[in-house]
Design an enzyme around this catalytic site. Structure first.
Site, PDB file in Angstrom:
ATOM      1  N   ASP A  13      53.959  44.589  39.803  1.00 50.91           N
ATOM      2  CA  ASP A  13      52.733  43.829  39.915  1.00 50.91           C
ATOM      3  C   ASP A  13      52.461  43.242  38.521  1.00 50.91           C
ATOM      4  O   ASP A  13      53.112  43.629  37.543  1.00 50.91           O
ATOM      5  CB  ASP A  13      51.601  44.765  40.358  1.00 50.91           C
ATOM      6  N   ASP A  15      48.774  41.819  37.034  1.00 53.40           N
ATOM      7  CA  ASP A  15      47.486  42.186  36.449  1.00 53.40           C
ATOM      8  C   ASP A  15      47.247  43.691  36.566  1.00 53.40           C
ATOM      9  O   ASP A  15      47.301  44.254  37.660  1.00 53.40           O
ATOM     10  CB  ASP A  15      46.359  41.428  37.155  1.00 53.40           C
ATOM     11  N   THR A 106      53.042  39.292  42.427  1.00 49.05           N
ATOM     12  CA  THR A 106      51.630  39.302  42.076  1.00 49.05           C
ATOM     13  C   THR A 106      50.764  38.664  43.147  1.00 49.05           C
ATOM     14  O   THR A 106      51.223  37.788  43.885  1.00 49.05           O
ATOM     15  CB  THR A 106      51.411  38.558  40.733  1.00 49.05           C
ATOM     16  N   SER A 107      49.513  39.075  43.197  1.00 50.25           N
ATOM     17  CA  SER A 107      48.546  38.458  44.098  1.00 50.25           C
ATOM     18  C   SER A 107      47.944  37.198  43.497  1.00 50.25           C
ATOM     19  O   SER A 107      47.188  36.490  44.167  1.00 50.25           O
ATOM     20  CB  SER A 107      47.432  39.455  44.436  1.00 50.25           C
ATOM     21  N   LYS A 138      48.858  41.623  49.606  1.00 45.84           N
ATOM     22  CA  LYS A 138      48.708  43.071  49.539  1.00 45.84           C
ATOM     23  C   LYS A 138      47.378  43.452  50.190  1.00 45.84           C
ATOM     24  O   LYS A 138      46.390  42.739  50.036  1.00 45.84           O
ATOM     25  CB  LYS A 138      48.731  43.535  48.074  1.00 45.84           C
ATOM     26  N   ASP A 163      49.251  49.238  39.949  1.00 47.53           N
ATOM     27  CA  ASP A 163      48.054  49.896  39.407  1.00 47.53           C
ATOM     28  C   ASP A 163      46.919  50.004  40.418  1.00 47.53           C
ATOM     29  O   ASP A 163      46.104  50.912  40.326  1.00 47.53           O
ATOM     30  CB  ASP A 163      47.544  49.134  38.179  1.00 47.53           C
TER      31      ASP A 163
END
Length: 221
Positions: A13, A15, A106-107, A138, A163
């Site tokens: 991921d 961030d 990543t989102s 996600k 995270d």
């Protein structure tokens, strides 16, 4: 940690996992939440780990178009990169990985992801799966499965670094092994997975078939 376990690839991921962008993200989202009349303190913890369009859609606010609002938030976040920094040890750790054996899923939209990685000085991998690359964000496993596929592997043979609860759930749904990064956690996260606060002291060994195993870094050793 995962003694003797070799992985086909590492998936990350972004961030909260390889960079800390919380201050910048929360500045932008705070302004948006205030304009919508939301309880900011209760709302902010819900933004992490998910695509903006799905976060907004989940609120079911009357008269709000999630796509338009997400686009506006992207522009605001792209303009606010102040205070974005790498997670401790992440730059050295990522730089040590074989380029064909790691990816970011990543989102964040790709444009924002690249801006934030540049601001933090994070190496840019050959494979990035961003918000616009999947239909479901996600906690659906789609982004991790796609990232693994682009590398030529099955997500079940990968180690995923995450995270946020939504991302951890996505990694679990992909059938992968999970490493939780707790660097940005303000409260302990109950998890059955291995967890580290930073990448300091973390290294790898690579076998003759390209399998990657976690090991102490040479500096730590």
């Amino acid at each position: 940690m995962f003694a003797g376990r070799k992985f086909a690839a590492f998936l990350f991921d972004m961030d909260g996992t390889v960079i800390n962008s919380i201050a910048a993200a929360e500045r932008v989202w705070t302004g948006w939440a205030q304009r919508q009349g939301l309880d900011v303190a209760a709302f902010l913890p819900t933004i992490h780990g998910k695509r903006a369009v799905e976060t907004i859609a989940g609120l079911m606010l009357p008269g709000i178009d999630p796509v338009l609002e997400a686009d506006a938030l992207l522009k605001a976040e792209a303009a606010d990169l102040e205070g974005i920094v790498p997670i401790a040890g992440a730059v050295a750790f990522l730089s040590s990985l074989p380029p064909e054996r790691w990816a970011i899923a990543t989102s964040a939209p790709r444009e924002l992801a690249l801006l934030r990685m540049e601001a933090a000085g994070i190496p840019v991998p050959a494979v990035i799966v961003a918000a616009e690359d999947v239909t479901r964000g996600k906690p659906a496993p789609d982004c991790f499965r796609l990232a693994a596929e682009k590398l030529g592997f099955d997500a079940r043979d990968c180690l995923i670094f995450e995270d946020a609860p939504a991302g951890i759930a996505a990694a679990e749904a992909a059938g992968a092994t999970v490493m939780v990064i707790s660097a940005t956690h303000t409260h302990p996260l109950a998890t059955p997975h291995a967890s580290i606060a930073s990448y300091d002291g973390l290294g790898i060994t690579v076998d003759d078939r390209g399998g990657i195993e976690l090991a102490p870094s040479r500096a730590a050793a």
